[in-house]
Design a protein around this motif. Sequence first.
Motif, PDB file in Angstrom:
ATOM      1  N   TRP A  43       0.834  -1.192   0.000  1.00 18.47           N
ATOM      2  CA  TRP A  43       0.000   0.000   0.000  1.00 18.47           C
ATOM      3  C   TRP A  43       0.870   1.244   0.000  1.00 18.47           C
ATOM      4  O   TRP A  43       1.880   1.278   0.689  1.00 18.47           O
ATOM      5  N   PRO A  44       0.596   2.324  -0.683  1.00 20.44           N
ATOM      6  CA  PRO A  44      -0.485   2.435  -1.675  1.00 20.44           C
ATOM      7  C   PRO A  44      -0.122   1.738  -2.981  1.00 20.44           C
ATOM      8  O   PRO A  44       0.997   1.273  -3.126  1.00 20.44           O
ATOM      9  N   GLY A  45      -1.065   1.689  -3.926  1.00 18.13           N
ATOM     10  CA  GLY A  45      -0.820   1.059  -5.216  1.00 18.13           C
ATOM     11  C   GLY A  45       0.197   1.849  -6.018  1.00 18.13           C
ATOM     12  O   GLY A  45       0.720   2.862  -5.559  1.00 18.13           O
TER      13      GLY A  45
END
Length: 269
Positions: A43-45
Amino acid sequence: MESQSLVAFDLLILAWFAYLGGAVGSFSNVVACRLPMGESIIWPGSRCPRCLTPIRWHDNVPILGWFLIRGRCRACQTPVPARYVWVEILFAGMFDVFYWTDIRMSGGRIPLEFLIHPSVSALTLFTQHVLLMSSLMIMALIRADRLPVPTSFITSVAFGLIVLRLATGVGWASFIDTTLGFVSGLLAILAVDALLERTPFARWSRWEVGRADLSGLFLVGIALGTRILLLVIFLMLIMAVTLTLIQKQRYLAWGLAFITFVSIILSVT
Ligand SMILES: [Zn+2]
């Protein structure tokens, strides 16, 4: 089945494994960037490292995505290094090769044999090979950025490889083989370190052995056993001298990945 449709099936499955490899390569790029910084790899992408704009899912297709955005972030126009797409192409090719040697050749003459009669040992061997090679390439990427490889990464991969190695065989023979690979991996680290850091050869070769190179050999020992480890060390010493002579030492980490790849292919075919 007719031979033409067999070929079509083969190509279809090869394309699928190439896609899978590209996706793993894309993820490995993210891991190599975030791991040394201590950031979460999940996370994040995927997002632009400069303006932090998330990458749209249809631009995040392995290999093709880079060409879709013409090598630049859509939001801020920052160039996305070509290295990302090269890594994805390497992974795609690697997955195809290991699919062919570990699954297709072992199973039978029918392309979809592994779906109809799944061979656990073939799939395990494939997973073991791609895990080892992916890890070596991630380490090479981190080394290319002149950053340290976190110990937690090495221990996690080592654990995974031990489990897979125990799973490929049955009983004590496999356990002893794994243990020997484990021990010889450790001994190889100490031996190469001593040879290259504490002898006149060290000054002559000027090979700056990184912890990552030694950890790489350790992982090779665990995954592939003593015999192949010795072959890899032998080839790596030759390569270290050659790269030193042509002043290209910074490619050593990639060299280890390449040599390991060749050694696996030699051992399975
Ligand atoms: Zn951007």
